[in-house]
Write a protein that holds these residues in place. Structure first.
Motif, PDB file in Angstrom:
ATOM      1  N   ILE A 146      -3.544  47.556 -51.315  1.00 14.07           N
ATOM      2  CA  ILE A 146      -4.638  48.391 -50.500  1.00 14.07           C
ATOM      3  C   ILE A 146      -5.386  47.546 -49.613  1.00 14.07           C
ATOM      4  O   ILE A 146      -5.784  47.935 -48.611  1.00 14.07           O
ATOM      5  N   ASN A 147      -5.948  46.279 -50.310  1.00 13.99           N
ATOM      6  CA  ASN A 147      -6.967  45.727 -49.216  1.00 13.99           C
ATOM      7  C   ASN A 147      -6.031  44.982 -47.957  1.00 13.99           C
ATOM      8  O   ASN A 147      -6.613  44.774 -47.161  1.00 13.99           O
ATOM      9  N   ILE A 148      -4.979  44.714 -48.604  1.00 16.00           N
ATOM     10  CA  ILE A 148      -4.152  44.057 -47.354  1.00 16.00           C
ATOM     11  C   ILE A 148      -3.704  45.083 -46.418  1.00 16.00           C
ATOM     12  O   ILE A 148      -4.100  44.902 -45.185  1.00 16.00           O
ATOM     13  N   MET A 149      -3.529  46.396 -46.702  1.00 15.87           N
ATOM     14  CA  MET A 149      -3.326  47.631 -45.726  1.00 15.87           C
ATOM     15  C   MET A 149      -4.783  47.798 -44.954  1.00 15.87           C
ATOM     16  O   MET A 149      -4.742  48.098 -43.894  1.00 15.87           O
ATOM     17  N   MET A 150      -5.787  47.479 -45.716  1.00 17.45           N
ATOM     18  CA  MET A 150      -7.077  47.863 -44.964  1.00 17.45           C
ATOM     19  C   MET A 150      -7.307  46.851 -43.732  1.00 17.45           C
ATOM     20  O   MET A 150      -7.908  47.417 -42.734  1.00 17.45           O
ATOM     21  N   GLN A 151      -6.857  45.747 -43.980  1.00 19.12           N
ATOM     22  CA  GLN A 151      -7.082  44.563 -42.897  1.00 19.12           C
ATOM     23  C   GLN A 151      -6.119  44.952 -41.973  1.00 19.12           C
ATOM     24  O   GLN A 151      -6.070  44.723 -40.521  1.00 19.12           O
ATOM     25  N   ARG A 152      -4.694  45.523 -42.130  1.00 20.19           N
ATOM     26  CA  ARG A 152      -3.870  45.907 -41.036  1.00 20.19           C
ATOM     27  C   ARG A 152      -4.514  47.222 -39.996  1.00 20.19           C
ATOM     28  O   ARG A 152      -4.269  47.106 -38.962  1.00 20.19           O
ATOM     29  N   ILE A 153      -5.235  48.022 -40.888  1.00 19.34           N
ATOM     30  CA  ILE A 153      -5.962  49.092 -40.220  1.00 19.34           C
ATOM     31  C   ILE A 153      -6.769  48.611 -39.426  1.00 19.34           C
ATOM     32  O   ILE A 153      -7.213  48.884 -38.015  1.00 19.34           O
ATOM     33  N   SER A 154      -7.659  47.493 -39.732  1.00 17.60           N
ATOM     34  CA  SER A 154      -8.738  46.766 -38.776  1.00 17.60           C
ATOM     35  C   SER A 154      -7.943  46.199 -37.643  1.00 17.60           C
ATOM     36  O   SER A 154      -8.399  46.291 -36.625  1.00 17.60           O
ATOM     37  N   VAL A 155      -6.768  45.715 -37.785  1.00 15.85           N
ATOM     38  CA  VAL A 155      -6.073  45.041 -36.644  1.00 15.85           C
ATOM     39  C   VAL A 155      -5.699  46.002 -35.733  1.00 15.85           C
ATOM     40  O   VAL A 155      -5.771  45.954 -34.430  1.00 15.85           O
ATOM     41  N   ALA A 156      -5.182  47.296 -36.207  1.00 15.31           N
ATOM     42  CA  ALA A 156      -4.565  48.506 -35.399  1.00 15.31           C
ATOM     43  C   ALA A 156      -5.831  49.101 -34.480  1.00 15.31           C
ATOM     44  O   ALA A 156      -5.773  49.328 -33.394  1.00 15.31           O
ATOM     45  N   GLN A 157      -7.008  48.963 -35.233  1.00 16.66           N
ATOM     46  CA  GLN A 157      -8.265  49.513 -34.641  1.00 16.66           C
ATOM     47  C   GLN A 157      -8.797  48.726 -33.569  1.00 16.66           C
ATOM     48  O   GLN A 157      -9.088  48.949 -32.242  1.00 16.66           O
ATOM     49  N   ASN A 158      -8.631  47.335 -33.572  1.00 17.56           N
ATOM     50  CA  ASN A 158      -8.923  46.401 -32.675  1.00 17.56           C
ATOM     51  C   ASN A 158      -8.093  46.307 -31.432  1.00 17.56           C
ATOM     52  O   ASN A 158      -8.384  46.197 -30.114  1.00 17.56           O
ATOM     53  N   GLU A 159      -7.112  46.715 -31.784  1.00 13.11           N
ATOM     54  CA  GLU A 159      -5.764  46.764 -30.759  1.00 13.11           C
ATOM     55  C   GLU A 159      -6.162  47.896 -29.838  1.00 13.11           C
ATOM     56  O   GLU A 159      -5.883  47.887 -28.453  1.00 13.11           O
ATOM     57  N   ILE A 160      -6.965  48.886 -30.278  1.00 14.55           N
ATOM     58  CA  ILE A 160      -7.348  50.340 -29.249  1.00 14.55           C
ATOM     59  C   ILE A 160      -8.142  49.702 -28.264  1.00 14.55           C
ATOM     60  O   ILE A 160      -8.428  49.828 -27.113  1.00 14.55           O
ATOM     61  N   GLN A 161      -9.200  48.784 -28.743  1.00 15.08           N
ATOM     62  CA  GLN A 161     -10.174  48.147 -27.875  1.00 15.08           C
ATOM     63  C   GLN A 161      -9.816  47.324 -27.070  1.00 15.08           C
ATOM     64  O   GLN A 161     -10.229  47.343 -25.763  1.00 15.08           O
ATOM     65  N   ALA A 162      -8.739  46.604 -27.252  1.00  9.45           N
ATOM     66  CA  ALA A 162      -8.025  45.662 -26.313  1.00  9.45           C
ATOM     67  C   ALA A 162      -7.255  46.378 -25.334  1.00  9.45           C
ATOM     68  O   ALA A 162      -7.467  45.918 -24.061  1.00  9.45           O
ATOM     69  N   ARG A 163      -6.489  47.529 -25.651  1.00  6.50           N
ATOM     70  CA  ARG A 163      -5.685  48.181 -24.721  1.00  6.50           C
ATOM     71  C   ARG A 163      -6.775  49.016 -23.849  1.00  6.50           C
ATOM     72  O   ARG A 163      -6.569  49.243 -22.640  1.00  6.50           O
ATOM     73  N   ARG A 164      -8.013  49.378 -24.312  1.00  6.48           N
ATOM     74  CA  ARG A 164      -8.934  50.177 -23.591  1.00  6.48           C
ATOM     75  C   ARG A 164      -9.390  49.354 -22.385  1.00  6.48           C
ATOM     76  O   ARG A 164      -9.707  49.671 -21.244  1.00  6.48           O
ATOM     77  N   GLY A 165      -9.748  47.896 -23.010  1.00  3.72           N
ATOM     78  CA  GLY A 165     -10.284  47.028 -21.898  1.00  3.72           C
ATOM     79  C   GLY A 165      -9.192  46.714 -20.531  1.00  3.72           C
ATOM     80  O   GLY A 165      -9.632  46.249 -19.803  1.00  3.72           O
ATOM     81  N   GLU A 166      -7.985  46.839 -20.952  1.00  4.62           N
ATOM     82  CA  GLU A 166      -6.879  46.438 -19.844  1.00  4.62           C
ATOM     83  C   GLU A 166      -7.223  47.363 -18.662  1.00  4.62           C
ATOM     84  O   GLU A 166      -6.641  46.692 -17.795  1.00  4.62           O
ATOM     85  N   TYR A 167      -7.324  48.645 -18.748  1.00  5.24           N
ATOM     86  CA  TYR A 167      -7.339  49.287 -17.842  1.00  5.24           C
ATOM     87  C   TYR A 167      -8.793  49.602 -16.961  1.00  5.24           C
ATOM     88  O   TYR A 167      -9.085  50.359 -16.149  1.00  5.24           O
ATOM     89  N   LEU A 168      -9.723  48.809 -17.389  1.00  4.65           N
ATOM     90  CA  LEU A 168     -11.149  48.740 -16.719  1.00  4.65           C
ATOM     91  C   LEU A 168     -11.237  47.292 -16.015  1.00  4.65           C
ATOM     92  O   LEU A 168     -10.505  46.222 -16.071  1.00  4.65           O
ATOM     93  N   PRO A 169     -11.989  47.262 -15.054  1.00  5.44           N
ATOM     94  CA  PRO A 169     -12.083  46.158 -14.309  1.00  5.44           C
ATOM     95  C   PRO A 169     -12.488  44.785 -15.178  1.00  5.44           C
ATOM     96  O   PRO A 169     -13.209  45.089 -15.836  1.00  5.44           O
ATOM     97  N   PHE A 170     -11.970  43.710 -14.855  1.00  8.39           N
ATOM     98  CA  PHE A 170     -12.302  42.340 -15.464  1.00  8.39           C
ATOM     99  C   PHE A 170     -13.288  41.612 -14.593  1.00  8.39           C
ATOM    100  O   PHE A 170     -13.151  41.337 -13.198  1.00  8.39           O
TER     101      PHE A 170
END
Length: 479
Positions: A79-103
Motif C-alpha cells: 500500500i505504501n509503495i502504491m501511495m508513492q506511485r500515486i504521488s508520482v502521478a500527481q507530480n506528473e500533472i504539475q509537469a504537464r500543466r507547466g508545459e503549455y505555459l510560457p517558460f
C-alpha cells in the motif's frame, strides 16, 4: 505587384501547401467499449440494495480482526509503495500543466570573437570608428544578461490533452490503490479465519486423541482380562501416534498463517490475538448483491480500467497533434554590450527580441505515425481490458452467490453427519465392551468422526471465505 512580392507569395503558398500535406493523419479505428450486463444476478431478483456500500469497519464484527485491519491498511508495504506511485502521478500533472505555459528564464553570458576582415561584419568594423575615434578592437567582446522566454502556443490542445491524460492516470492510480486495499482487507480476513479454523482443527484433534487414549486404556484392561488381544492394543497405540503426529502439522500451519498475517501487516513475527472458541457458531452475513450494473460504480478495478481507457483515448488526440504545425514564440529583454563598462547603460545597451516560429513535419514521418498507431492500439487494448474487468467482476459475483447457497446446504448435511457419527462412537464402545463388535469398528467410528468434524470445520471456513469474497467481488472493502 512587383516581381519580388509575387515570388514571396508563391513561396508562402508552397510552404502552406506542404504544411497542409504534412497534416494528413492515417485513418484508424477507435473501439467503442461494450458495457452491457444482465439485468440481475439471479432470475427474478431486481433488489438494488448493495452491501458494497458498507465500510469494512462496519462489515466485520470481530474486534481482533478489526484491529489487524487497522494496522494493515496503514502499514502494509505494498500500500505504501502504491501511495508513492500515486504521488508520482500527481507530480506528473504539475509537469504537464507547466508545459503549455510560457517558460521564462533569467541568464547571463559573456564571450568574445574575432571576425575576418573580408567578411561583411569585418568590413563594417574595419571602416567604422568608435565614438572616441579609436578603431574596433581585434577581439570584440559580447556581454549580455536579461530575461528570456519561450512559449509553444497550444493551438491543437496537444499539451492540454497531455495534462488531462496525466489527470486521468492519477485518478486511475488512486482507484488502483483502492482495489489494492480491497484485496488486502479480504486477504487479511481470509488468513484470520483460516487461523481460527486451524485452532479448531487442533482442538478437534486433541479431543479425538483424548478419546483414543481412553479407548487404549480400555483395550489394555480388556486384554488383561483376556477379552481381547494384543493386536487391538497395538492398533490403538498406532492410531494415537498417528494423530499426535498430525498435531505438529497443524501447529506448523498455524505458524505459517500467523507469519503471513504479520507480513500483510508490514511487521515481523508476533502472536496474533484471536478468539477461536466461537468459530463454529459464526453465522455468514446475508449480503445484498444489488444489480450487475452497480459493479461499474462500486468496483475500483472497473473504475480504474475505465479511467485508463479514457486516458488512452485522449492520448490518440495527443499523438494526432504531432502531425500538425507547432507554433512557438521566443522573446527576450535585457542588456547587451561589447564591453562591461557599457553593459548597464540605459537605454543605449537595452536590447529586446521577439520571434515566432511555425514548424510542421514534412518528410520521414515514420516516428510520429508509429506513435499515432501505438496510441490507437493502446486504446483498443484498454477497451478490451475494461470489458474484461466487467465480465470478470460479474462472473466473480455470480460464482460466489451460487457458492454461498451450495455451502449452506453442504454445511447442514455435514452437521447431521457429525452428530450421527459422534453418537456412533458411544454405541460402538458399548458394543465393544459387551463383545458384540470388534475393536476395528470402534476405531473406524472414531476415525470417521474425526474426519467428519475436520470437514465440517473446513466447510465453515469456506462459508466465511465465500462471504468475504462476495463482499470483495461486489466492490466492498476499500472504504
Amino acid at each position: 505587384m512587383t516581381m519580388k512580392n509575387k515570388r514571396f507569395q508563391l513561396i508562402a503558398l508552397g510552404v502552406l501547401g506542404l504544411m497542409l500535406q504534412a497534416c494528413g493523419t492515417p485513418e484508424l479505428i477507435i473501439k467503442k467499449e461494450d458495457t452491457r450486463l444482465p439485468t440481475a444476478f439471479k432470475l427474478g431478483d431486481s433488489e438494488k440494495t448493495n452491501t458494497a456500500s458498507i465500510k469494512w469497519k462496519d462489515f466485520f464484527d470481530d474486534p481482533n480482526l478489526l484491529s489487524l485491519l487497522d494496522v494493515a491498511v496503514v502499514n502494509n508495504k505494498e500500500i505504501n509503495i502504491m501511495m508513492q506511485r500515486i504521488s508520482v502521478a500527481q507530480n506528473e500533472i504539475q509537469a504537464r500543466r507547466g508545459e503549455y505555459l510560457p517558460f521564462v528564464n533569467i541568464g547571463a553570458d559573456a564571450g568574445g570573437d574575432r571576425v575576418g576582415e573580408f567578411t561583411r561584419k569585418g568590413a563594417v568594423e574595419a571602416g567604422l570608428p568608435l565614438a572616441n575615434g579609436k578603431p574596433f578592437p581585434t577581439y570584440f567582446g559580447d556581454f549580455r544578461f536579461g530575461l528570456f522566454s519561450t512559449w509553444e502556443i497550444d493551438v491543437w490542445k496537444k499539451l492540454r490533452n497531455a495534462k488531462q491524460v496525466a489527470v486521468l492516470e492519477y485518478m486511475a492510480s488512486k482507484e488502483g490503490k483502492n482495489f489494492l486495499v480491497t484485496n488486502l482487507v479480504a486477504e487479511v480476513a481470509h488468513s484470520y479465519y483460516e487461523l481460527l479454523s486451524l485452532d479448531n482443527q487442533l482442538s478437534n484433534l486433541e479431543q479425538n486423541i483424548s478419546i483414543q487414549k481412553n479407548g487404549l486404556e480400555m483395550v489394555k484392561q480388556l486384554m488383561f482380562y483376556g477379552r481381547t488381544t494384543a493386536l487391538a492394543v497395538r492398533r490403538y497405540e498406532a492410531e494415537v501416534a498417528k494423530n499426535k503426529s498430525k498435531l505438529y502439522e497443524i501447529n506448523q500451519n498455524i505458524t505459517v498463517v500467523e507469519n503471513r498475517i504479520n507480513f500483510l501487516l508490514g511487521r515481523t513475527s508476533q502472536p496474533i490475538q484471536r478468539a477461536s472458541s466461537g468459530f463454529m457458531d459464526l453465522k455468514s452475513k446475508v449480503l445484498k448483491a444489488g444489480i450487475p450494473s452497480q459493479l461499474l460504480q462500486n468496483r475500483p478495478d472497473i473504475r480504474q480500467a475505465e479511467l485508463e481507457l479514457a486516458a488512452a483515448a485522449l492520448n490518440i488526440n495527443v499523438a494526432r497533434a504531432n502531425f500538425y504545425p507547432s507554433f512557438s514564440i521566443n522573446a527576450g529583454i535585457g542588456y547587451e554590450a561589447f564591453a562591461l563598462k557599457y553593459l548597464v547603460n540605459t537605454p543605449a545597451s537595452l536590447a529586446a527580441n521577439l520571434a515566432g516560429g511555425l514548424v510542421a513535419p514534412l518528410v520521414n514521418k515514420n516516428a510520429i505515425q508509429a506513435q499515432y498507431k501505438n496510441a490507437n492500439a493502446r486504446q483498443i487494448q484498454a477497451a478490451y481490458e475494461y470489458e474484461q474487468s466487467i465480465i470478470k467482476a460479474y462472473t466473480e459475483v455470480a460464482n460466489q452467490i451460487s457458492n454461498i447457497d451450495n455451502l449452506d446446504k453442504n454445511y447442514q448435511l455435514k452437521t447431521s453427519q457429525v452428530e450421527a457419527l459422534t453418537r456412533s462412537i458411544e454405541v460402538a464402545n458399548q458394543l465393544f465392551k459387551s463383545a458384540r463388535v470388534d475393536y476395528l469398528d470402534v476405531l473406524l467410528a472414531q476415525r470417521d468422526t474425526l474426519d467428519a468434524k475436520k470437514d465440517l470445520i473446513e466447510t465453515k471456513k469456506k462459508q466465511i471465505d465465500a462471504m468475504v469474497d462476495l463482499y470483495k467481488s461486489l466492490g466492498g472493502g476499500w472504504q
